[in-house]
Write a protein that holds these residues in place. Structure first.
Motif, PDB file in Angstrom:
ATOM      1  N   ARG A 134      15.316   2.176  -5.030  1.00  0.00           N
ATOM      2  CA  ARG A 134      14.407   3.176  -5.574  1.00  0.00           C
ATOM      3  C   ARG A 134      14.883   3.636  -6.944  1.00  0.00           C
ATOM      4  N   LEU A 160      13.937   2.107   0.049  1.00  0.00           N
ATOM      5  CA  LEU A 160      12.537   2.516   0.093  1.00  0.00           C
ATOM      6  C   LEU A 160      12.041   2.720  -1.339  1.00  0.00           C
ATOM      7  N   THR A 161      11.638   1.626  -1.951  1.00  0.00           N
ATOM      8  CA  THR A 161      11.109   1.689  -3.315  1.00  0.00           C
ATOM      9  C   THR A 161       9.725   2.339  -3.270  1.00  0.00           C
ATOM     10  N   MET A 172       6.895   1.043  -4.035  1.00  0.00           N
ATOM     11  CA  MET A 172       5.947   0.098  -3.437  1.00  0.00           C
ATOM     12  C   MET A 172       6.102   0.088  -1.909  1.00  0.00           C
ATOM     13  N   GLU A 173       7.350   0.070  -1.443  1.00  0.00           N
ATOM     14  CA  GLU A 173       7.598   0.095  -0.004  1.00  0.00           C
ATOM     15  C   GLU A 173       7.160   1.428   0.607  1.00  0.00           C
ATOM     16  N   GLU A 174       7.301   2.499  -0.157  1.00  0.00           N
ATOM     17  CA  GLU A 174       6.856   3.811   0.319  1.00  0.00           C
ATOM     18  C   GLU A 174       5.344   3.806   0.552  1.00  0.00           C
ATOM     19  N   LYS A 175       4.605   3.193  -0.350  1.00  0.00           N
ATOM     20  CA  LYS A 175       3.149   3.110  -0.185  1.00  0.00           C
ATOM     21  C   LYS A 175       2.786   2.330   1.072  1.00  0.00           C
ATOM     22  N   LYS A 176       3.497   1.244   1.329  1.00  0.00           N
ATOM     23  CA  LYS A 176       3.252   0.454   2.540  1.00  0.00           C
ATOM     24  C   LYS A 176       3.577   1.277   3.785  1.00  0.00           C
ATOM     25  N   LEU A 177       4.689   2.008   3.730  1.00  0.00           N
ATOM     26  CA  LEU A 177       5.086   2.842   4.865  1.00  0.00           C
ATOM     27  C   LEU A 177       4.051   3.920   5.144  1.00  0.00           C
ATOM     28  N   ARG A 227       1.053   2.447   6.752  1.00  0.00           N
ATOM     29  CA  ARG A 227       1.357   2.101   8.147  1.00  0.00           C
ATOM     30  C   ARG A 227       1.353   3.349   9.019  1.00  0.00           C
ATOM     31  N   GLN A 266      16.014   1.421  10.107  1.00  0.00           N
ATOM     32  CA  GLN A 266      16.013   0.658   8.871  1.00  0.00           C
ATOM     33  C   GLN A 266      16.339   1.480   7.630  1.00  0.00           C
ATOM     34  N   LEU A 267      15.963   2.762   7.629  1.00  0.00           N
ATOM     35  CA  LEU A 267      16.139   3.574   6.426  1.00  0.00           C
ATOM     36  C   LEU A 267      17.047   4.791   6.631  1.00  0.00           C
TER      37      LEU A 267
END
Length: 135
Positions: free
Chosen positions: A10, A38-39, A41-46, A49, A69-70
């Motif tokens: 991040r 948790l970048t 982009m990954e935050e948006k996916k999370l 979800r 995982q985080l």
């Protein structure tokens, strides 16, 4: 150290806007760096979800995955007063170094959005905390 890892981490928040202690976490060789994976982009996916969760079991599974995982620990419980709406639930992320202020806001907001769409999950949470027990 994670900064030499091929995995993206991040990016730092603008100065003065966050108290995530990212730099002290990066400088601590024993620090748990998983949260930095948790970048944005990954935050948006999370968030997407979380908003698509449709059952209490799925919510619990998602919370377990975030912790594994985080290192993010999510606590959802009935508030101190009566629960008439989703706003009566307490949704919090336990404090830890590297946990960005924005993440502390977006994850609970996504959970509330999910609960607004799925009131049966709210009832399951209340039942899990024994509010409907022995009626």
């Amino acid at each position: 150290m994670l900064s030499t890892s091929p995995l993206p981490i991040r990016t730092e928040c603008p100065p003065g806007t966050c108290v995530c202690e990212r730099e002290s976490l990066l400088n601590d060789p024993a620090g748990d760096m998983r949260i930095l994976l948790l970048t944005r982009m990954e935050e948006k996916k999370l968030i997407a979800r979380i908003e698509s969760i449709s059952s209490y079991a799925d919510l619990q599974h998602m919370a377990e995955r975030m912790q594994a995982q985080l290192g993010i620990v999510v606590r959802i419980a009935p508030g101190a007063r009566e629960v008439r709406t989703v706003r009566g639930l307490t949704i919090e992320l336990l404090e830890r170094p590297g946990l960005c202020k924005k993440i502390r806001q977006t994850i609970p907001a996504a959970i509330r959005k999910c609960l607004d769409r799925n009131p049966e999950i709210v009832y399951a949470i209340l039942d899990a905390h024994d509010l409907f027990g022995d009626m």
